[in-house]
Design a protein around this motif. Structure first.
Motif, PDB file in Angstrom:
ATOM      1  N   LYS A 185       0.852  -1.187   0.000  1.00 52.77           N
ATOM      2  CA  LYS A 185       0.000   0.000   0.000  1.00 52.77           C
ATOM      3  C   LYS A 185       0.887   1.236   0.000  1.00 52.77           C
ATOM      4  CE  LYS A 185      -3.705   2.302   2.553  1.00 52.77           C
ATOM      5  NZ  LYS A 185      -4.608   2.244   3.744  1.00 52.77           N
ATOM      6  N   GLU A 186       0.443   2.269  -0.692  1.00 55.09           N
ATOM      7  CA  GLU A 186       1.269   3.475  -0.814  1.00 55.09           C
ATOM      8  C   GLU A 186       1.160   4.347   0.437  1.00 55.09           C
ATOM      9  OE1 GLU A 186       2.229   5.970  -4.600  1.00 55.09           O
ATOM     10  OE2 GLU A 186       0.445   6.847  -3.665  1.00 55.09           O
ATOM     11  N   TYR A 187       2.317   4.798   0.919  1.00 54.20           N
ATOM     12  CA  TYR A 187       2.391   5.704   2.063  1.00 54.20           C
ATOM     13  C   TYR A 187       3.324   6.858   1.716  1.00 54.20           C
ATOM     14  CZ  TYR A 187       0.442   1.898   4.930  1.00 54.20           C
ATOM     15  OH  TYR A 187      -0.350   0.917   5.459  1.00 54.20           O
ATOM     16  N   THR A 188       3.189   7.923   2.497  1.00 56.34           N
ATOM     17  CA  THR A 188       4.139   9.025   2.404  1.00 56.34           C
ATOM     18  C   THR A 188       5.160   8.857   3.514  1.00 56.34           C
ATOM     19  OG1 THR A 188       2.502  10.545   1.475  1.00 56.34           O
ATOM     20  CG2 THR A 188       4.446  11.518   2.503  1.00 56.34           C
ATOM     21  N   ALA A 189       6.420   8.727   3.115  1.00 55.42           N
ATOM     22  CA  ALA A 189       7.487   8.507   4.082  1.00 55.42           C
ATOM     23  C   ALA A 189       8.282   9.783   4.295  1.00 55.42           C
ATOM     24  CB  ALA A 189       8.407   7.392   3.604  1.00 55.42           C
ATOM     25  N   LYS A 190       8.919   9.888   5.464  1.00 55.46           N
ATOM     26  CA  LYS A 190       9.779  11.023   5.780  1.00 55.46           C
ATOM     27  C   LYS A 190      11.239  10.590   5.777  1.00 55.46           C
ATOM     28  CE  LYS A 190       6.411  13.612   8.549  1.00 55.46           C
ATOM     29  NZ  LYS A 190       6.147  14.264   9.860  1.00 55.46           N
ATOM     30  N   PHE A 191      12.051  11.428   5.200  1.00 57.13           N
ATOM     31  CA  PHE A 191      13.484  11.159   5.135  1.00 57.13           C
ATOM     32  C   PHE A 191      14.082  11.115   6.543  1.00 57.13           C
ATOM     33  CE2 PHE A 191      17.796  12.825   5.279  1.00 57.13           C
ATOM     34  CZ  PHE A 191      18.456  11.995   4.384  1.00 57.13           C
ATOM     35  N   VAL A 192      14.984  10.156   6.793  1.00 58.16           N
ATOM     36  CA  VAL A 192      15.656  10.040   8.084  1.00 58.16           C
ATOM     37  C   VAL A 192      17.153  10.265   7.930  1.00 58.16           C
ATOM     38  CG1 VAL A 192      16.227   8.510  10.001  1.00 58.16           C
ATOM     39  CG2 VAL A 192      13.908   8.521   9.074  1.00 58.16           C
ATOM     40  N   ALA A 193      17.779   9.507   7.048  1.00 52.95           N
ATOM     41  CA  ALA A 193      19.241   9.620   6.920  1.00 52.95           C
ATOM     42  C   ALA A 193      19.705   8.930   5.652  1.00 52.95           C
ATOM     43  CB  ALA A 193      19.942   9.014   8.135  1.00 52.95           C
ATOM     44  N   ILE A 194      20.938   9.240   5.275  1.00 57.12           N
ATOM     45  CA  ILE A 194      21.619   8.560   4.184  1.00 57.12           C
ATOM     46  C   ILE A 194      22.644   7.612   4.803  1.00 57.12           C
ATOM     47  CG2 ILE A 194      23.144   8.835   2.191  1.00 57.12           C
ATOM     48  CD1 ILE A 194      21.935  11.614   1.792  1.00 57.12           C
ATOM     49  N   LYS A 195      22.671   6.383   4.320  1.00 58.52           N
ATOM     50  CA  LYS A 195      23.602   5.399   4.870  1.00 58.52           C
ATOM     51  C   LYS A 195      24.515   4.859   3.771  1.00 58.52           C
ATOM     52  CE  LYS A 195      20.719   3.934   8.743  1.00 58.52           C
ATOM     53  NZ  LYS A 195      20.213   2.782   9.516  1.00 58.52           N
ATOM     54  N   PRO A 196      25.802   4.728   4.081  1.00 55.32           N
ATOM     55  CA  PRO A 196      26.737   4.195   3.088  1.00 55.32           C
ATOM     56  C   PRO A 196      26.356   2.777   2.687  1.00 55.32           C
ATOM     57  CG  PRO A 196      27.899   5.192   4.948  1.00 55.32           C
ATOM     58  CD  PRO A 196      26.473   5.088   5.343  1.00 55.32           C
ATOM     59  N   GLY A 197      26.551   2.472   1.402  1.00 52.12           N
ATOM     60  CA  GLY A 197      26.270   1.132   0.905  1.00 52.12           C
ATOM     61  C   GLY A 197      27.490   0.522   0.263  1.00 52.12           C
ATOM     62  N   VAL A 198      27.267  -0.259  -0.771  1.00 44.63           N
ATOM     63  CA  VAL A 198      28.362  -0.933  -1.451  1.00 44.63           C
ATOM     64  C   VAL A 198      28.883  -0.055  -2.588  1.00 44.63           C
ATOM     65  CG1 VAL A 198      27.448  -3.201  -0.874  1.00 44.63           C
ATOM     66  CG2 VAL A 198      26.773  -2.116  -3.018  1.00 44.63           C
ATOM     67  N   VAL A 199      29.858  -0.579  -3.306  1.00 46.25           N
ATOM     68  CA  VAL A 199      30.432   0.144  -4.447  1.00 46.25           C
ATOM     69  C   VAL A 199      30.184  -0.677  -5.702  1.00 46.25           C
ATOM     70  CG1 VAL A 199      32.541   1.038  -5.487  1.00 46.25           C
ATOM     71  CG2 VAL A 199      32.197   1.217  -3.011  1.00 46.25           C
ATOM     72  N   TYR A 200      29.511  -0.080  -6.684  1.00 44.82           N
ATOM     73  CA  TYR A 200      29.251  -0.733  -7.954  1.00 44.82           C
ATOM     74  C   TYR A 200      30.140  -0.118  -9.021  1.00 44.82           C
ATOM     75  CZ  TYR A 200      24.969  -2.865  -6.078  1.00 44.82           C
ATOM     76  OH  TYR A 200      24.073  -3.603  -5.358  1.00 44.82           O
ATOM     77  N   ASN A 201      31.008  -0.937  -9.610  1.00 49.63           N
ATOM     78  CA  ASN A 201      31.877  -0.460 -10.704  1.00 49.63           C
ATOM     79  C   ASN A 201      32.615   0.823 -10.332  1.00 49.63           C
ATOM     80  OD1 ASN A 201      31.079  -2.594 -12.412  1.00 49.63           O
ATOM     81  ND2 ASN A 201      29.271  -1.450 -13.080  1.00 49.63           N
ATOM     82  N   GLY A 202      33.096   0.896  -9.093  1.00 53.54           N
ATOM     83  CA  GLY A 202      33.865   2.049  -8.651  1.00 53.54           C
ATOM     84  C   GLY A 202      33.028   3.223  -8.188  1.00 53.54           C
ATOM     85  N   THR A 203      31.699   3.107  -8.261  1.00 52.53           N
ATOM     86  CA  THR A 203      30.813   4.197  -7.843  1.00 52.53           C
ATOM     87  C   THR A 203      30.195   3.873  -6.488  1.00 52.53           C
ATOM     88  OG1 THR A 203      30.250   4.699 -10.141  1.00 52.53           O
ATOM     89  CG2 THR A 203      28.790   5.579  -8.434  1.00 52.53           C
TER      90      THR A 203
END
Length: 291
Positions: A162-180
């Motif tokens: 079901k569709e909801y409106t979400a609020k931004f909390v934080a940005i979290k580091p992830g993996v690296v794809y092709n150097g990016t």
């Protein structure tokens, strides 16, 4: 980054299959151990002649090569052949003329009379290789299962969510794809019964795309129970603005407790609630003032 996830799935699947193949090819000496034990217990003893020029080495232990030799024995005027285990040094193999063996009178399979699987270099090497390949293979299959579960969850959310409106909390580091470097977006939403829930995306966004969600503060998600995914695309206008800001990791403070990336002037982590250390905040403010 869906294509990248599919690529990872296929890549790990190939690795899992490749590392499984040696196990099937190398396991035969181990599977033969029970049969050899049976021959040693109930077989017929005979002296076999070593066939000249059949010394062969494929095993090296502590920089020492071990050799096997072929032998022949005669039963009712019929010649039968066998091969010793690779446990002789080169000099021993060259000087070997006779081997005492036991054979199965029905199958005529044979084994040295003093054979011991515990001291067989071939068995020892095979076990080591199987363990190494097996450990890597298990890791690859675990990754495959995790990716499959993720695909299933996303499929369930896409169908039943079901569709909801979400609020931004934080940005979290992830993996690296092709150097990016890629990043996850953490968010919260209120479900139909008024309960606040938290979720985060996969490693789907560049830093500018994740920053666009930060600028928007609110965006659409699909949620089913505790499973959710972001359905909104970074707004073109906000993404353009985020891209023009030329955001880098240096513009963010990384929480030492949950690794969330927060605006550099933050005083409290919006993800885990940990307060920012006063000295790092003061240092950051000083850098900004000098700039």
């Amino acid at each position: 980054m869906k294509n990248a996830k599919i690529f990872l799935f296929l890549m790990f699947l190939v690795f899992a299959v490749v590392f499984a193949m040696p196990i099937f090819f190398m396991i035969s000496p181990i599977l033969e151990i029970p049969e050899k034990k049976e021959i040693l217990e109930n077989g017929v003893t005979i002296t076999a002649d070593v066939v000249d020029g059949t010394q062969n080495s494929g095993i090296t232990v502590n920089d020492v090569e071990y050799y096997s030799v072929q032998y022949q024995f005669v039963v009712n005027d019929t010649y039968y052949y066998g091969k010793t285990t690779q446990r002789y040094t080169r000099a021993e193999a060259n000087n070997l003329k006779y081997v005492t063996i036991k054979y199965n009178p029905e199958t005529f399979k044979s084994v040295e009379i003093d054979y011991d699987a515990k001291t067989d270099p071939e068995i020892q090497t095979t076990l080591i290789l199987i363990i190494i390949c097996g450990v890597f293979d298990i890791i690859f299959w675990i990754v495959e299962v995790v990716l499959i579960i993720q695909f299933i969850k996303l499929g369930i959310v896409s169908i039943k969510g079901k569709e909801y409106t979400a609020k931004f909390v934080a940005i979290k580091p992830g993996v690296v794809y092709n150097g990016t470097p890629m990043y996850r977006v953490a968010y919260s939403w209120v479900d139909v019964i008024g309960e606040v829930k938290e979720g985060e995306s996969g490693d789907d966004y560049t830093l500018n795309e994740a920053h666009a969600f930060e600028l928007a503060q609110e965006f659409k998600i699909l949620a089913y129970g505790n499973i959710s995914k972001i359905s909104s695309k970074p707004s073109r206008m906000i993404f353009k603005k985020a891209k023009e800001e030329n955001v880098t990791e240096e513009n963010y403070y990384i929480c030492p407790y949950c690794n969330s990336m927060l605006p550099s002037n933050t005083t409290k982590c919006t993800s885990c609630g940990a307060p920012r250390k006063a000295d790092s905040l003061a240092t950051n403010n000083q850098i900004q003032n000098n700039a």
